[in-house]
Scaffold this active site. Structure first.
Site, PDB file in Angstrom:
ATOM      1  N   GLY A 635      46.975  38.390  35.918  1.00  0.00           N
ATOM      2  CA  GLY A 635      48.120  39.107  36.456  1.00  0.00           C
ATOM      3  C   GLY A 635      47.856  39.477  37.905  1.00  0.00           C
ATOM      4  O   GLY A 635      46.697  39.600  38.337  1.00  0.00           O
ATOM      5  N   GLY A 636      48.914  39.673  38.691  1.00  0.00           N
ATOM      6  CA  GLY A 636      48.737  40.031  40.090  1.00  0.00           C
ATOM      7  C   GLY A 636      47.897  39.002  40.807  1.00  0.00           C
ATOM      8  O   GLY A 636      48.180  37.796  40.757  1.00  0.00           O
ATOM      9  N   ASP A 637      46.824  39.449  41.484  1.00  0.00           N
ATOM     10  CA  ASP A 637      45.954  38.519  42.210  1.00  0.00           C
ATOM     11  C   ASP A 637      44.579  38.428  41.552  1.00  0.00           C
ATOM     12  O   ASP A 637      43.576  38.172  42.212  1.00  0.00           O
ATOM     13  CB  ASP A 637      45.819  38.937  43.681  1.00  0.00           C
ATOM     14  CG  ASP A 637      45.336  40.387  43.833  1.00  0.00           C
ATOM     15  OD1 ASP A 637      45.064  41.018  42.790  1.00  0.00           O
ATOM     16  OD2 ASP A 637      45.249  40.859  44.980  1.00  0.00           O
ATOM     17  N   GLU A 638      44.517  38.650  40.211  1.00  0.00           N
ATOM     18  CA  GLU A 638      43.272  38.584  39.478  1.00  0.00           C
ATOM     19  C   GLU A 638      43.195  37.297  38.652  1.00  0.00           C
ATOM     20  O   GLU A 638      44.136  36.957  37.923  1.00  0.00           O
ATOM     21  CB  GLU A 638      43.116  39.784  38.545  1.00  0.00           C
ATOM     22  CG  GLU A 638      42.905  41.092  39.275  1.00  0.00           C
ATOM     23  CD  GLU A 638      42.637  42.242  38.333  1.00  0.00           C
ATOM     24  OE1 GLU A 638      42.013  43.214  38.758  1.00  0.00           O
ATOM     25  OE2 GLU A 638      43.058  42.164  37.157  1.00  0.00           O
TER      26      GLU A 638
END
Length: 721
Positions: A635-638
């Site tokens: 999720g996001g930038d992970e």
């Protein structure tokens, strides 16, 4: 031998006759014993009566082949002792069996002959039986006025003779006539009276029939169902299978009307299992077809297919059984007649009887031919093969320059000539409106009658306004025969010749007798086509469901933006690999990535451009590792990578460095160049944990250590920490 011993056989016969309507199984046992005893004592009259009683017991049990055998034996015995009353009784019994197996014209002939001989002999009781049977037959064939007149005569004669059991049976039949005439109130009254009369005289089989028909005349659904159930119970106790099929069929129809489709299927399938003759099967085929339509409308295709398959298999079995039974019955009759003729010939050498013998032999040969052709035609469910087999058979017997089978489509009101052969060549299929005034086939369908032309150019105007042959050459001799089954018009069959007067009466009779076989084959083929269509639809629905399941499963386990596995699938992959690594003594690594400097790009260019950068990052990560490794987005930038089978921490560090270089290469966003950095945390199995959660937690903690570090973007978890 003493008359006292003969008297004991007469007593057995009397008990068997009385028991037959109430307990046909016991009646049969008594009659069989009487036959054995009469043969031992050479008591011909006692043996004939016992044989006839055996026949009647088999009739009540629905074993019509066995019934015919015993009745023919009785007739031969009565003939040998010149007992005319016995001959009249066997004629009546043969009429009943013919009636039950659907040979109504043969039954009518037997009943009328029985009535004629009864009148000649002034035998009132035999006249009474014939009148009642003729009335029942007229009722079934829809001649209600004749039925009412015959049954009124039977009622008056039964009352005059004080025959309580016959009065009860006649009352049942009068109630059925009233019901069919729409006089429901009269029907209820008569059938209610019939129930009381049959109970009073102990005729349980007639009682079961009266209860069932009373249910038909009852407006209250619950009352009707209760009456049908009483009928079912009595039929089960007495072995009255015909009545059982009728009552179960009524129960199934009532349940279907109430929307209780599962109950309806149970009752109708039970009835189908007991329907061992075509006449019984006809009682339930329409309710079953209606139930299949209900299931299909409700979208329950498995149930629809199940019913159609049952109908088709039983239908096909009955088609063959009907053919065999009819031929066997007629052959039995002809053998008996042949035996009589041979006896008289031996005594008198009468030329007229010799001619009759020859005619019977020819008729028997014709029956054998019809049976052989009919069996071959009904042995396949493919319509094209059905038509081809019939054409080959007819072409050997008569001139068949043109042969065709046209199927009637009731919804479109057209005749589809799908199978037309001229001079051994298939003609392109075509269709004709059933309302056409220029089509012999359409006239045949509308009028349900055959057409026989010896010179079509001179005779066509009796049927059509314009003669437009569909064949290349003009046919002069033409026969069209309707294909009728269960009061439905299935289509027509035509045979045509280029010659005038090509067809004899025997040819036309052959076509007329083959038409029912072809109609059965057409109906079977259509049912099979329905099953195939439903199977195809079911298979299509199954494939769509499987595709939808695969899509849902993919969406549940993958990131919608990048197509990478999500956290759920990542956990499954790690947990699935742990046992393999433990068994093989291997290490594997988990790399936890968090992008640095990504938020400014998202804030400056918007989420759409940010999403494009994430998609590019995903592609770079996949290309930086082996195919055996897995890349997931949490999720996001992970992102998290599962790196399988690594030698140790140093090897994993090399992979992490390769990933860092891949991520840090410059990006171009809206013409502007940007660089990202990445914080990477690493953990090793089994050094930093032997469970999925422990490995992810260790890598996550190391990733945050990387973020805090100013020296390196890659950090390893601490063993034991």
């Amino acid at each position: 031998m003493s008359t006292r011993t003969w008297h004991s056989i007469d007593e057995l016969n009397s008990r068997s006759w009385v028991l037959a309507p109430t307990d046909p199984r016991e009646a049969l046992a008594l009659a069989e014993h009487a036959v054995d005893e009469a043969e031992k004592l050479r008591y011909s009259y006692g043996r004939a009566v016992a044989q006839l009683n055996c026949g009647w017991a088999h009739v009540y049990l629905g074993s019509y082949d066995d019934a015919l055998t015993r009745i023919y034996e009785a007739r031969a015995t009565f003939d040998s002792i010149h007992d005319q009353i016995g001959q009249i009784q066997t004629l009546n019994a043969l009429g009943v069996v013919s009636h039950r197996i659907g040979e109504r014209e043969q039954a009518r002939a037997y009943y009328r002959e029985s009535l004629r001989l009864a009148d000649e002999s002034n035998e009132a009781h035999r006249r009474l039986a014939a009148l009642n049977n003729l009335g029942e037959l007229a009722c079934e064939t829809g001649d209600l006025d004749s039925a009412q007149e015959l049954l009124e005569q039977a009622r008056a004669l039964a009352e005059e003779l004080d025959e309580a059991q016959v009065i009860a049976t006649v009352t049942v039949n009068r109630g059925v006539v009233a019901l069919m005439q729409g006089r429901v109130a009269d029907a209820r009254e008569l059938l209610g009276e019939a129930v009381e009369r049959t109970r009073a005289c102990g005729d349980r089989i007639a009682e079961s029939n009266a209860l069932c028909f009373l249910g038909d005349a009852t407006d209250v659904v619950d009352d009707a169902i209760a009456l049908y159930r009483q009928s079912v119970q009595i039929c089960g106790e007495t072995g009255h299978r015909e009545g059982l099929v009728r009552a179960l069929g009524r129960l199934g129809s009532k349940c279907r009307a109430l929307g209780r489709l599962d109950d309806a299927e149970r009752y109708l399938m039970d009835a189908l299992a007991d329907a061992t003759t075509p006449e019984w099967w006809r009682m339930i085929v329409k309710p079953l077809e209606a139930l299949a339509a209900e299931f299909e409308s409700a979208g329950d295709q498995p149930s629809t297919i199940r019913i159609y398959r049952s109908l088709s298999s039983v239908h096909q079995a009955h088609a063959a059984d009907t053919a065999a039974r009819r031929v066997a019955t007629l052959r039995h009759y002809h053998q008996l007649e042949q035996s009589r003729v041979e006896t008289v010939l031996a005594r008198a050498r009468n030329e007229e009887l010799q001619s009759r013998f020859d005619r019977l032999a020819a008729e028997n040969s014709l029956l054998q031919l019809i049976y052989a052709i009919g069996r071959e035609v009904t042995a396949t469910l493919e319509m094209g093969e059905i038509a081809q087999r019939l054409y080959r058979a007819l072409n050997e017997i008569m001139s068949a320059d043109v042969f065709g089978v046209a199927l009637y489509d009731d919804e479109r009101r057209v005749l589809d000539y799908s199978y037309v052969i001229e001079q051994n060549q298939r003609i392109t299929p075509f269709s004709v409106s059933v309302d056409s005034d220029a089509s012999f086939g359409s006239w045949t369908v509308r009028n349900r009658k055959e057409i026989v032309l010896n010179d079509s150019k001179r005779e066509y105007e009796a049927y059509i306004t314009k003669h437009r042959p569909f064949s290349a050459a003009d046919s002069l001799s033409i026969v069209y025969t309707p294909l009728l089954y269960e009061d439905r018009i299935e289509g027509v069959v035509t045979v045509q010749s280029y010659r005038k007067a090509a067809y004899t009466d025997d040819h036309v009779d052959l076509l007329r007798m083959l038409a029912p076989y072809l109609a059965i084959a057409v109906d079977n083929s259509r049912k099979m086509e329905t099953i195939r269509r439903l199977n195809d639809q079911l298979q299509s629905d199954k494939q769509e469901l499987e595709q939808a399941y695969r899509q849902i499963n993919h969406m549940a386990n993958h990131d919608n933006l990048t197509g990478l596995p999500n956290r759920r699938l990542l956990v499954e992959l790690i947990e699935g690999h742990i046992p393999l690594a433990r068994r093989n003594g291997e290490c594997f690594g988990v790399l936890y990535l968090d992008l640095d400097l990504f938020k400014p790009i998202n804030d400056t260019y918007g989420h759409r451009k940010g999403d494009e950068v994430l998609v590019e990052i995903a592609a770079r990560l996949r290309s930086a590792v082996r195919e055996s490794d897995s890349v997931a987005r949490l999720g996001g930038d992970e992102f998290v990578l599962l790196v399988r089978n690594v030698a140790g921490q140093e090897a994993l560090a090399q992979v992490a460095e390769k990933i860092r270089h891949a991520v840090c290469r410059p990006f171009v966003v809206d013409g502007n160049t940007h660089e990202l950095s990445v914080s990477i945390g690493a953990s090793l199995f089994p050094l930093h944990g032997e469970e999925c959660d422990a490995l992810l937690s260790a890598a996550d903690g190391a990733m945050y250590a990387s973020k805090r570090s100013s020296d390196s973007a890659i950090s390893f978890a601490v063993a034991g920490g």
